[in-house]
Design a protein around this motif. Structure first.
Motif, PDB file in Angstrom:
ATOM      1  N   UNK A 173      49.206  30.718   6.851  1.00 11.15           N
ATOM      2  CA  UNK A 173      49.435  30.529   8.280  1.00 11.15           C
ATOM      3  C   UNK A 173      48.806  31.647   9.095  1.00 11.15           C
ATOM      4  N   UNK A 174      48.583  31.348  10.363  1.00 19.01           N
ATOM      5  CA  UNK A 174      48.285  32.381  11.349  1.00 19.01           C
ATOM      6  C   UNK A 174      49.403  32.368  12.380  1.00 19.01           C
ATOM      7  N   UNK A 175      49.607  33.504  13.003  1.00 15.23           N
ATOM      8  CA  UNK A 175      50.675  33.601  13.996  1.00 15.23           C
ATOM      9  C   UNK A 175      50.254  34.557  15.105  1.00 15.23           C
ATOM     10  N   UNK A 176      50.279  34.074  16.321  1.00 11.40           N
ATOM     11  CA  UNK A 176      49.872  34.872  17.474  1.00 11.40           C
ATOM     12  C   UNK A 176      51.050  35.656  18.024  1.00 11.40           C
ATOM     13  N   UNK A 177      50.753  36.829  18.604  1.00  8.78           N
ATOM     14  CA  UNK A 177      51.776  37.598  19.311  1.00  8.78           C
ATOM     15  C   UNK A 177      51.146  38.276  20.528  1.00  8.78           C
ATOM     16  N   UNK A 178      51.987  38.548  21.516  1.00  8.81           N
ATOM     17  CA  UNK A 178      51.553  39.175  22.762  1.00  8.81           C
ATOM     18  C   UNK A 178      52.428  40.378  23.067  1.00  8.81           C
ATOM     19  N   UNK A 179      51.805  41.410  23.638  1.00 15.36           N
ATOM     20  CA  UNK A 179      52.555  42.544  24.154  1.00 15.36           C
ATOM     21  C   UNK A 179      52.778  42.279  25.639  1.00 15.36           C
ATOM     22  N   UNK A 180      54.019  41.997  26.016  1.00 12.53           N
ATOM     23  CA  UNK A 180      54.299  41.524  27.369  1.00 12.53           C
ATOM     24  C   UNK A 180      53.981  42.535  28.459  1.00 12.53           C
ATOM     25  N   UNK A 181      54.051  43.821  28.153  1.00  7.72           N
ATOM     26  CA  UNK A 181      53.841  44.839  29.189  1.00  7.72           C
ATOM     27  C   UNK A 181      52.414  45.361  29.241  1.00  7.72           C
ATOM     28  N   UNK A 182      51.541  44.827  28.403  1.00 10.85           N
ATOM     29  CA  UNK A 182      50.156  45.298  28.377  1.00 10.85           C
ATOM     30  C   UNK A 182      49.212  44.094  28.327  1.00 10.85           C
ATOM     31  N   UNK A 183      47.934  44.382  28.367  1.00 13.04           N
ATOM     32  CA  UNK A 183      46.926  43.332  28.266  1.00 13.04           C
ATOM     33  C   UNK A 183      46.332  43.309  26.857  1.00 13.04           C
TER      34      UNK A 183
ATOM     35  N   UNK B 217      41.343  40.912  29.430  1.00 12.13           N
ATOM     36  CA  UNK B 217      40.947  41.378  30.767  1.00 12.13           C
ATOM     37  C   UNK B 217      42.146  41.912  31.543  1.00 12.13           C
ATOM     38  N   UNK B 218      41.884  42.832  32.454  1.00  8.35           N
ATOM     39  CA  UNK B 218      42.944  43.515  33.201  1.00  8.35           C
ATOM     40  C   UNK B 218      43.800  42.524  33.980  1.00  8.35           C
ATOM     41  N   UNK B 219      45.098  42.619  33.765  1.00  7.27           N
ATOM     42  CA  UNK B 219      46.055  41.779  34.481  1.00  7.27           C
ATOM     43  C   UNK B 219      47.325  42.582  34.754  1.00  7.27           C
ATOM     44  N   UNK B 220      48.053  42.897  33.697  1.00  4.28           N
ATOM     45  CA  UNK B 220      49.300  43.656  33.867  1.00  4.28           C
ATOM     46  C   UNK B 220      49.041  45.130  34.171  1.00  4.28           C
ATOM     47  N   UNK B 221      47.970  45.669  33.580  1.00  2.00           N
ATOM     48  CA  UNK B 221      47.627  47.074  33.818  1.00  2.00           C
ATOM     49  C   UNK B 221      46.230  47.117  34.435  1.00  2.00           C
ATOM     50  N   UNK B 222      46.135  47.608  35.659  1.00  2.07           N
ATOM     51  CA  UNK B 222      44.857  47.630  36.366  1.00  2.07           C
ATOM     52  C   UNK B 222      44.122  48.957  36.239  1.00  2.07           C
TER      53      UNK B 222
ATOM     54  N   UNK C 271      42.244  51.900  34.756  1.00  2.00           N
ATOM     55  CA  UNK C 271      41.408  51.938  33.553  1.00  2.00           C
ATOM     56  C   UNK C 271      41.895  52.971  32.544  1.00  2.00           C
ATOM     57  N   UNK C 272      42.342  54.127  33.021  1.00  2.00           N
ATOM     58  CA  UNK C 272      42.818  55.152  32.091  1.00  2.00           C
ATOM     59  C   UNK C 272      44.115  54.719  31.419  1.00  2.00           C
ATOM     60  N   UNK C 273      44.985  54.083  32.195  1.00  2.00           N
ATOM     61  CA  UNK C 273      46.249  53.604  31.637  1.00  2.00           C
ATOM     62  C   UNK C 273      45.996  52.479  30.632  1.00  2.00           C
ATOM     63  N   UNK C 274      45.023  51.613  30.950  1.00  2.00           N
ATOM     64  CA  UNK C 274      44.652  50.534  30.023  1.00  2.00           C
ATOM     65  C   UNK C 274      44.154  51.104  28.697  1.00  2.00           C
ATOM     66  N   UNK C 275      43.290  52.092  28.783  1.00  2.00           N
ATOM     67  CA  UNK C 275      42.728  52.684  27.572  1.00  2.00           C
ATOM     68  C   UNK C 275      43.810  53.391  26.758  1.00  2.00           C
ATOM     69  N   UNK C 276      44.727  54.069  27.446  1.00  2.04           N
ATOM     70  CA  UNK C 276      45.811  54.765  26.739  1.00  2.04           C
ATOM     71  C   UNK C 276      46.711  53.768  26.013  1.00  2.04           C
TER      72      UNK C 276
END
Length: 297
Positions: A6-16, A173-178, A180-185
């Motif tokens: 099987x494959x199973x997808x997951x998402x981190x709700x507070x990040x992109x 792509x940027x949505x929850x975190x706009x 750039x430094x925070x996205x990279x961290x």
């Protein structure tokens, strides 16, 4: 209880960032059952099978995806196909005299290249190629995405001849975190935690357990698993079309050279399709592919 494949997808709700997990047992075993692969070859092929299943889980298309690694070394070819219906098959070529215990990817596949081909049922075929220059196959696949200007993607893969498993993280792509430094961290943080995952954990644990161990402080949403199966796409009809493509004169000449029957072998599953003189006459008379000769397993 989860299916073994099987494959199973997951998402981190507070990040992109999204992820995909794969575990393969039956389909991996069926691929290995078709050929007697030495351990390092079976391991590499298992990792590529897991990678293909992970990638199909991130794509929205109808058709076929092909991962192919070529080199000048002990393993000149690894090839895996995975359809949008999550049907996989794979094959490897190797020179046993050149295989060395404990050899690294660069030693097994020197001067290697990795190609990913997307062949949609409707639409334009796409292919990307990158040097197979990572320490591991997972590194090389990660480098592929880094060099092809696609979404940043990291792989973790493991196979041992019994199970083939893997995990993928992909920055969206940027949505929850706009910022750039925070996205990279955030991306770096999730990758660093995943780097602590051992091959033993990949092969021995299920999705939920792994995600809890790695990301118990994160908000992770886990989706329903989707099954993966082994299925070879060879058929008598496709083999007949290959004979027809030769042209009648060349097909009849080949028939004579091979003692009255043309045999086409599927390299993926070892099925053989046999066409005798009556079959050949029928094919070029436009009477279809069904004939008295059967399939040899």
């Amino acid at each position: 209880m989860l299916d073994s494949d099987y494959t199973q997808r997951f998402l981190f709700d507070d990040t992109d960032v999204r992820g995909e997990w794969v575990g393969l047992e039956r389909s991996y075993a069926e691929v290995l059952a078709k050929h007697s692969y030495p351990e390092p070859v079976a391991q590499l092929l298992g990792e590529l099978l897991a990678a293909a299943a992970l990638l199909v889980g991130t794509l929205k298309f109808d058709g076929l995806m092909v991962l192919q690694a070529r080199s000048t070394g002990a393993v000149p070819l690894l090839m895996v196909e995975c359809s949008s219906d999550r049907e996989v098959r794979g094959i490897a070529r190797y020179d046993e005299s050149l295989l060395a215990p404990g050899a690294t990817l660069s030693e097994l596949m020197p001067d290697g290249v990795l190609a990913m081909t997307i062949d949609p049922t409707n639409g334009q075929r796409y292919q990307g190629i990158v040097a197979l220059d990572g320490v591991t196959l997972a590194d090389s696949l990660s480098n592929y995405f880094a060099s092809s200007e696609q979404l940043p993607t990291r792989f973790w893969l493991a196979a041992d001849g019994r199970r083939a498993c893997g995990m993928l993280l992909q920055q969206l792509p940027a949505d929850r975190i706009r910022d750039s430094e925070e996205r990279e961290a955030s991306w770096q943080h999730l990758r660093t935690l995943a780097d602590t995952l051992s091959a033993e954990e990949l092969l021995g644990l299920d999705t939920q357990t792994v995600l809890h161990r790695l990301y118990h402080e994160e908000q992770v949403r886990l989706f329903e698993p989707r099954s993966i199966v082994f299925r070879c796409s060879c058929s008598r009809e496709r083999s007949a079309n290959a004979v027809i493509s030769l042209g009648q004169q060349d097909a009849e000449q080949l028939l004579a050279e091979q003692g009255g029957a043309i045999t086409i072998d599927c390299q993926f599953c070892n099925h053989s399709y046999r066409f005798d003189a009556a079959d050949i006459a029928q094919l070029f008379a436009g009477a279809g592919t069904e004939g008295p000769s059967g399939t040899r397993h």
